[in-house]
Design a protein around this motif. Structure first.
Motif, PDB file in Angstrom:
ATOM      1  N   ASN A  49      34.470 -12.180  10.484  1.00 20.70           N
ATOM      2  CA  ASN A  49      33.985 -13.563  10.659  1.00 20.70           C
ATOM      3  C   ASN A  49      35.115 -14.476  11.120  1.00 20.70           C
ATOM      4  OD1 ASN A  49      31.332 -12.934   9.893  1.00 20.70           O
ATOM      5  ND2 ASN A  49      31.842 -13.178   7.725  1.00 20.70           N
ATOM      6  N   LYS A  50      36.281 -14.312  10.528  1.00 23.53           N
ATOM      7  CA  LYS A  50      37.449 -15.107  10.929  1.00 23.53           C
ATOM      8  C   LYS A  50      37.860 -14.740  12.354  1.00 23.53           C
ATOM      9  CE  LYS A  50      40.713 -18.030   9.735  1.00 23.53           C
ATOM     10  NZ  LYS A  50      40.430 -19.445   9.622  1.00 23.53           N
ATOM     11  N   THR A  51      37.756 -13.454  12.692  1.00 27.18           N
ATOM     12  CA  THR A  51      38.064 -12.997  14.053  1.00 27.18           C
ATOM     13  C   THR A  51      37.200 -13.726  15.071  1.00 27.18           C
ATOM     14  OG1 THR A  51      38.729 -10.793  13.303  1.00 27.18           O
ATOM     15  CG2 THR A  51      38.027 -10.991  15.600  1.00 27.18           C
TER      16      THR A  51
ATOM     17  N   GLY B 229      30.284  -7.924  14.454  1.00 24.70           N
ATOM     18  CA  GLY B 229      30.586  -9.154  13.725  1.00 24.70           C
ATOM     19  C   GLY B 229      29.622 -10.287  14.004  1.00 24.70           C
TER      20      GLY B 229
ATOM     21  N   GLY C  78      43.349  -6.113  10.703  1.00 23.33           N
ATOM     22  CA  GLY C  78      44.015  -6.131   9.409  1.00 23.33           C
ATOM     23  C   GLY C  78      45.518  -6.050   9.569  1.00 23.33           C
TER      24      GLY C  78
ATOM     25  N   TYR D  76      43.275 -10.459  12.409  1.00 17.75           N
ATOM     26  CA  TYR D  76      42.183 -10.382  11.431  1.00 17.75           C
ATOM     27  C   TYR D  76      41.247  -9.216  11.725  1.00 17.75           C
ATOM     28  CZ  TYR D  76      43.090 -14.635   8.773  1.00 17.75           C
ATOM     29  OH  TYR D  76      43.639 -15.572   7.937  1.00 17.75           O
ATOM     30  N   ARG D  77      41.013  -8.929  12.994  1.00 16.58           N
ATOM     31  CA  ARG D  77      40.143  -7.810  13.345  1.00 16.58           C
ATOM     32  C   ARG D  77      40.731  -6.487  12.879  1.00 16.58           C
ATOM     33  NH1 ARG D  77      39.867  -6.226  19.385  1.00 16.58           N
ATOM     34  NH2 ARG D  77      41.876  -5.449  18.750  1.00 16.58           N
TER      35      ARG D  77
ATOM     36  N   THR E 233      44.029  -9.223   5.613  1.00 19.24           N
ATOM     37  CA  THR E 233      42.880  -8.382   5.314  1.00 19.24           C
ATOM     38  C   THR E 233      41.895  -8.506   6.476  1.00 19.24           C
ATOM     39  OG1 THR E 233      43.152  -8.910   2.976  1.00 19.24           O
ATOM     40  CG2 THR E 233      41.052  -7.949   3.618  1.00 19.24           C
ATOM     41  N   GLN E 234      41.259  -7.405   6.831  1.00 21.67           N
ATOM     42  CA  GLN E 234      40.278  -7.454   7.913  1.00 21.67           C
ATOM     43  C   GLN E 234      39.185  -8.458   7.576  1.00 21.67           C
ATOM     44  OE1 GLN E 234      39.046  -3.309   8.507  1.00 21.67           O
ATOM     45  NE2 GLN E 234      39.724  -3.530  10.627  1.00 21.67           N
ATOM     46  N   ASP E 235      38.859  -9.306   8.560  1.00 19.24           N
ATOM     47  CA  ASP E 235      37.831 -10.326   8.369  1.00 19.24           C
ATOM     48  C   ASP E 235      37.200 -10.612   9.727  1.00 19.24           C
ATOM     49  OD1 ASP E 235      36.258 -12.571   7.911  1.00 19.24           O
ATOM     50  OD2 ASP E 235      37.772 -13.598   6.704  1.00 19.24           O
TER      51      ASP E 235
END
Length: 190
Positions: free
Chosen positions: A59-61, A89, A50, A47-48, A55-57
């Motif tokens: 918050n999820k990371t 983040g 992508g 996630y970091r 997709t890069q995220d």
């Protein structure tokens, strides 16, 4: 593997390595459901960056790294410390960074231990800084050994402590040398 007659296998699934990102993601999500700390960490990296079709995220990371840390991942503690230190983040919080680097160092992360030494030095706790660096250097951390050498030259580290640290550093390096490691490293570079 090197001669080409053995397939590379997934250490978790014990099946041949994935061929597509979708296949890798499917396997990774299975491991996440089983609360595998490394799987949470790896998915957080995906996630970091992508990667794996995601997709890069950030918050999820951070969420995945926190879960990995709860499950005992020393690397997740280190990553969270770095995120809090840099405000990546999350809101920058040096106290939380210190807390996570402490947890990573307790878990055996030498770079986390090195960072604790740097923080202690910045706070004026020279003796504590060199103690952190000596511990990390004895586990093979290169930058810590350099700092112990600087401390010896400046008179903060005794000759005996420097010699003991240097011997332990060399012993650690010797313990990690093996024909199998050389073969694995060569295969990894291909």
């Amino acid at each position: 593997m090197i001669k080409g007659n053995i397939k590379r296998w997934c250490p978790f699934c014990r099946v041949p390595l994935h061929k597509t990102d979708a296949e890798a993601m499917e396997r990774l999500k299975k491991r996440v459901k089983l609360n595998d700390a490394q799987a949470h960490l790896t998915l957080g990296h995906a996630y970091r960056n992508g990667g794996m079709g995601l997709t890069q995220d950030i918050n999820k990371t951070i969420e995945l790294w926190r879960k990995a840390a709860e499950l005992g991942s020393t690397n997740a503690h280190f990553n969270l410390a770095t995120a809090y230190h840099n405000g990546y983040g999350v809101e920058q919080d040096r106290d939380k960074a210190l807390q996570y680097w402490t947890l990573s160092a307790i878990g055996g992360d030498e770079t986390g231990r090195y960072n604790l030494g740097a923080i202690e030095k910045a706070n004026g706790n020279i003796d504590r800084a060199y103690k952190h660096w000596m511990i990390a250097a004895r586990c093979g951390e290169d930058d810590s050994l350099k700092m112990v050498g600087v401390g010896y030259k400046a008179g903060h580290v005794t000759k005996e402590d420097y010699a003991t640290t240097l011997r332990a550093y060399q012993s650690c390096g010797n313990e990690m040398k093996s024909k199998q490691r050389d073969i694995a490293a060569a295969a990894h570079d291909e």
